[in-house]
Design a protein around this motif. Structure first.
Motif, PDB file in Angstrom:
ATOM      1  N   ILE A  55       7.721 -30.424  16.998  1.00  0.00           N
ATOM      2  CA  ILE A  55       8.684 -30.007  15.985  1.00  0.00           C
ATOM      3  C   ILE A  55       8.136 -28.759  15.306  1.00  0.00           C
ATOM      4  O   ILE A  55       6.981 -28.719  14.889  1.00  0.00           O
ATOM      5  CB  ILE A  55       8.920 -31.116  14.933  1.00  0.00           C
ATOM      6  CG1 ILE A  55       9.555 -32.354  15.586  1.00  0.00           C
ATOM      7  CG2 ILE A  55       9.801 -30.607  13.801  1.00  0.00           C
ATOM      8  CD1 ILE A  55       9.686 -33.548  14.667  1.00  0.00           C
ATOM      9  N   LEU A  56       8.970 -27.713  15.216  1.00  0.00           N
ATOM     10  CA  LEU A  56       8.566 -26.461  14.581  1.00  0.00           C
ATOM     11  C   LEU A  56       9.555 -26.082  13.496  1.00  0.00           C
ATOM     12  O   LEU A  56      10.764 -26.304  13.637  1.00  0.00           O
ATOM     13  CB  LEU A  56       8.535 -25.320  15.598  1.00  0.00           C
ATOM     14  CG  LEU A  56       7.394 -25.244  16.616  1.00  0.00           C
ATOM     15  CD1 LEU A  56       7.645 -24.067  17.548  1.00  0.00           C
ATOM     16  CD2 LEU A  56       6.053 -25.092  15.915  1.00  0.00           C
ATOM     17  N   SER A  57       9.049 -25.491  12.418  1.00  0.00           N
ATOM     18  CA  SER A  57       9.896 -24.859  11.412  1.00  0.00           C
ATOM     19  C   SER A  57       9.528 -23.385  11.395  1.00  0.00           C
ATOM     20  O   SER A  57       8.346 -23.040  11.267  1.00  0.00           O
ATOM     21  CB  SER A  57       9.675 -25.481  10.028  1.00  0.00           C
ATOM     22  OG  SER A  57      10.159 -26.807   9.991  1.00  0.00           O
ATOM     23  N   ILE A  58      10.532 -22.527  11.518  1.00  0.00           N
ATOM     24  CA  ILE A  58      10.267 -21.092  11.632  1.00  0.00           C
ATOM     25  C   ILE A  58      11.187 -20.300  10.702  1.00  0.00           C
ATOM     26  O   ILE A  58      12.181 -20.820  10.192  1.00  0.00           O
ATOM     27  CB  ILE A  58      10.438 -20.592  13.079  1.00  0.00           C
ATOM     28  CG1 ILE A  58      11.875 -20.815  13.554  1.00  0.00           C
ATOM     29  CG2 ILE A  58       9.454 -21.289  14.011  1.00  0.00           C
ATOM     30  CD1 ILE A  58      12.172 -20.220  14.918  1.00  0.00           C
ATOM     31  N   SER A  59      10.859 -19.032  10.517  1.00  0.00           N
ATOM     32  CA  SER A  59      11.647 -18.162   9.647  1.00  0.00           C
ATOM     33  C   SER A  59      12.866 -17.606  10.374  1.00  0.00           C
ATOM     34  O   SER A  59      12.973 -17.686  11.599  1.00  0.00           O
ATOM     35  CB  SER A  59      10.776 -17.000   9.145  1.00  0.00           C
ATOM     36  OG  SER A  59      10.352 -16.207  10.238  1.00  0.00           O
ATOM     37  N   ASP A  60      13.781 -17.036   9.576  1.00  0.00           N
ATOM     38  CA  ASP A  60      15.009 -16.435  10.125  1.00  0.00           C
ATOM     39  C   ASP A  60      14.717 -15.051  10.677  1.00  0.00           C
ATOM     40  O   ASP A  60      15.268 -14.052  10.204  1.00  0.00           O
ATOM     41  CB  ASP A  60      16.067 -16.318   9.026  1.00  0.00           C
ATOM     42  CG  ASP A  60      16.527 -17.659   8.508  1.00  0.00           C
ATOM     43  OD1 ASP A  60      17.278 -18.323   9.218  1.00  0.00           O
ATOM     44  OD2 ASP A  60      16.114 -18.043   7.400  1.00  0.00           O
ATOM     45  N   LYS A  61      13.859 -14.964  11.677  1.00  0.00           N
ATOM     46  CA  LYS A  61      13.505 -13.677  12.277  1.00  0.00           C
ATOM     47  C   LYS A  61      13.706 -13.786  13.788  1.00  0.00           C
ATOM     48  O   LYS A  61      13.345 -14.794  14.408  1.00  0.00           O
ATOM     49  CB  LYS A  61      12.052 -13.309  11.978  1.00  0.00           C
ATOM     50  CG  LYS A  61      11.729 -13.194  10.486  1.00  0.00           C
ATOM     51  CD  LYS A  61      12.397 -11.973   9.874  1.00  0.00           C
ATOM     52  CE  LYS A  61      11.930 -11.767   8.431  1.00  0.00           C
ATOM     53  NZ  LYS A  61      12.339 -12.852   7.529  1.00  0.00           N
ATOM     54  N   ALA A  62      14.272 -12.743  14.377  1.00  0.00           N
ATOM     55  CA  ALA A  62      14.600 -12.771  15.806  1.00  0.00           C
ATOM     56  C   ALA A  62      13.372 -13.027  16.665  1.00  0.00           C
ATOM     57  O   ALA A  62      13.413 -13.828  17.614  1.00  0.00           O
ATOM     58  CB  ALA A  62      15.269 -11.453  16.209  1.00  0.00           C
ATOM     59  N   SER A  66      14.810 -32.741  11.108  1.00  0.00           N
ATOM     60  CA  SER A  66      13.881 -33.061  12.195  1.00  0.00           C
ATOM     61  C   SER A  66      13.612 -34.554  12.285  1.00  0.00           C
ATOM     62  O   SER A  66      13.583 -35.122  13.381  1.00  0.00           O
ATOM     63  CB  SER A  66      12.559 -32.314  11.993  1.00  0.00           C
ATOM     64  OG  SER A  66      12.740 -30.929  12.130  1.00  0.00           O
ATOM     65  N   ALA A  67      13.404 -35.196  11.128  1.00  0.00           N
ATOM     66  CA  ALA A  67      13.124 -36.635  11.128  1.00  0.00           C
ATOM     67  C   ALA A  67      14.313 -37.407  11.687  1.00  0.00           C
ATOM     68  O   ALA A  67      14.156 -38.333  12.496  1.00  0.00           O
ATOM     69  CB  ALA A  67      12.796 -37.103   9.710  1.00  0.00           C
ATOM     70  N   TRP A  68      15.514 -37.021  11.269  1.00  0.00           N
ATOM     71  CA  TRP A  68      16.711 -37.715  11.742  1.00  0.00           C
ATOM     72  C   TRP A  68      16.900 -37.509  13.242  1.00  0.00           C
ATOM     73  O   TRP A  68      17.179 -38.459  13.985  1.00  0.00           O
ATOM     74  CB  TRP A  68      17.929 -37.212  10.981  1.00  0.00           C
ATOM     75  CG  TRP A  68      19.177 -38.001  11.230  1.00  0.00           C
ATOM     76  CD1 TRP A  68      19.607 -39.111  10.573  1.00  0.00           C
ATOM     77  CD2 TRP A  68      20.154 -37.748  12.262  1.00  0.00           C
ATOM     78  NE1 TRP A  68      20.798 -39.555  11.104  1.00  0.00           N
ATOM     79  CE2 TRP A  68      21.145 -38.744  12.143  1.00  0.00           C
ATOM     80  CE3 TRP A  68      20.282 -36.771  13.250  1.00  0.00           C
ATOM     81  CZ2 TRP A  68      22.257 -38.792  12.989  1.00  0.00           C
ATOM     82  CZ3 TRP A  68      21.382 -36.828  14.098  1.00  0.00           C
ATOM     83  CH2 TRP A  68      22.364 -37.828  13.952  1.00  0.00           C
ATOM     84  N   LEU A  69      16.744 -36.258  13.694  1.00  0.00           N
ATOM     85  CA  LEU A  69      16.900 -35.962  15.119  1.00  0.00           C
ATOM     86  C   LEU A  69      15.875 -36.701  15.964  1.00  0.00           C
ATOM     87  O   LEU A  69      16.208 -37.266  17.014  1.00  0.00           O
ATOM     88  CB  LEU A  69      16.774 -34.457  15.349  1.00  0.00           C
ATOM     89  CG  LEU A  69      17.998 -33.599  15.031  1.00  0.00           C
ATOM     90  CD1 LEU A  69      17.621 -32.129  15.011  1.00  0.00           C
ATOM     91  CD2 LEU A  69      19.113 -33.855  16.040  1.00  0.00           C
ATOM     92  N   ALA A  70      14.610 -36.695  15.518  1.00  0.00           N
ATOM     93  CA  ALA A  70      13.554 -37.369  16.280  1.00  0.00           C
ATOM     94  C   ALA A  70      13.844 -38.853  16.411  1.00  0.00           C
ATOM     95  O   ALA A  70      13.656 -39.453  17.479  1.00  0.00           O
ATOM     96  CB  ALA A  70      12.207 -37.136  15.611  1.00  0.00           C
TER      97      ALA A  70
END
Length: 415
Positions: A43-50, A26-30
């Protein structure tokens, strides 16, 4: 050509949410997006859930015209990003012959068998633009719907960066991007609040010119970033010139400079060499120095002298000096620096000795007490520091202050 591009970044992975993996993507992309004039709103961090992927995308698309995903594109069953996005955009997966051939060639080159699960990496959405991954098996996918762009990239940092290098030129063609002008000036040896107090006049001038100013502190270092338009670049450079004169000893560089890079340039240009003798930093200082490409031309090596017997046998510290003054003392630090310079035959040698913690401190020498010494061709310099933090921060600060100590000696700005 679209205008007013606002982006959102979504990183996918339970390993991020449990703290097992640090989200550097995220830091690199931003940073990259801001450099080309695309502002990042969220910016969000989320779990591997549909359901979490779908909810996050719905939310992002309410105020972002560009959404970038990283993660969840591997060959295993728990990597579901591709399937969720394909369903979200009413698409279907088809076998992409070009990608299949490339994946097969990659496994053949690695002399590894290609399993059926690896072939699934070539099953890709039919309507998306597929971005070939030259560094791995997971392709990038670019979906477009109702004027919004959604891009999915692998979570492996070097693969993600390789794909973005292909994508950024496409952004520049497609979008009418803002022409921001960013410059950052770097300080060591002055705190954020003190710096703000001493540049109040510059802050007021920036406000009048509508130049944004941001303080970006990190352990031992303050980064001051100015952001304006290309037309304001001249005014911004005047501000930097004034700060450079006002804080001659504290300014060590600009933009992506680091202390280790700056020191390396000075040593290379003067054909001088450096070594280190480390106790409390345990090799961290050497690691920072050799992170600079080309450091082998000036950095000779390190002695990790954690034990007192090693200080004596390898760095020529007299045992009676240790017994009289203690391992954490000016006398021992100076002998470590002199001994390292002699043993490794270097022009300069940095020595560190201290109590990193969490235990080992006394009333006279509390945790965080550090002595740094530097042997130079002319004399040996030494300073005591007291870093009142945890072990990791104390070590990091010791490295930063040691590097800056050397920089000021080499540049002849040491007080």
């Amino acid at each position: 050509m679209q205008t007013q591009i606002h982006a959102g970044i979504i990183t996918i992975g339970d390993e991020i949410l449990v703290g097992q993996t640090i989200d550097t993507n995220s830091a690199w992309l931003a940073t990259k997006l801001n450099e080309i004039g695309i502002s990042v709103r969220e910016i969000l961090s989320i779990s591997d859930k549909a359901d979490r992927i779908t909810e996050a995308l719905d939310r992002m698309l309410t105020n972002c015209s560009l959404v970038i995903f990283t993660g969840g594109l591997g060959p295993t069953k728990d990597d579901i990003t591709k399937h969720v996005l394909t369903h979200y955009f009413d698409d279907t997966l088809i076998l992409n012959a070009t990608i299949l051939k490339r994946v097969e060639e990659m496994f053949r080159h690695l002399n590894r068998p290609m399993l059926d699960v690896n072939k699934q990496q070539a099953m890709l959405p039919s309507k998306a633009i597929i971005i070939e991954n030259d560094l791995g098996t997971a392709s990038g996918m670019w979906f477009t719907k109702d004027g919004a762009d959604v891009i999915s990239l692998p979570g492996v940092p070097f693969e993600m960066k390789g794909l973005m290098e292909k994508i950024i030129p496409e952004f520049q063609k497609k979008y009418k991007l803002a022409t921001f002008y960013h410059r950052t000036i770097l300080f060591q040896g002055i705190g954020e609040s003190q710096l703000a107090h001493e540049i109040n006049d510059i802050e007021e001038a920036c406000a009048k010119s509508e130049i944004a100013i941001a303080y970006l502190p990190s352990p031992g270092i303050v980064k001051l970033r100015l952001t304006g338009t290309k037309e304001q670049s001249g005014i911004m450079e005047q501000h930097f010139s004034l700060m450079q004169k006002r804080f001659e000893g504290q300014v060590f560089g600009f933009d992506d400079d680091t202390l280790e890079k700056v020191i390396g340039k000075h040593l290379s240009s003067s054909n001088q060499t450096l070594s280190t003798v480390e106790s409390c930093t345990g090799g961290t200082l050497a690691s920072r120095i050799v992170s600079v490409p080309g450091s082998s031309s000036y950095y000779l090596g390190s002695i990790i002298a954690y034990d007192n017997a090693v200080k004596s046998s390898l760095a020529d510290v007299q045992p009676e000096i240790i017994s009289t003054h203690g391992a954490v003392s000016q006398q021992v630090a100076e002998q470590m620096a002199l001994g390292g310079a002699k043993r490794l035959n270097s022009h300069y040698c940095i020595a560190t000795t201290g109590i990193a913690g969490p235990d080992g401190g006394t009333a006279e020498k509390p945790v965080g007490t550090v002595w740094i010494a530097i042997a130079s061709p002319e004399k040996v310099y030494s300073k005591q520091f007291l870093f009142k933090h945890n072990r990791e921060r104390n070590i990091e600060l010791t490295v930063v202050y040691a590097l800056n100590f050397l920089r000021r000696i080499i540049c002849k700005t040491n007080d």
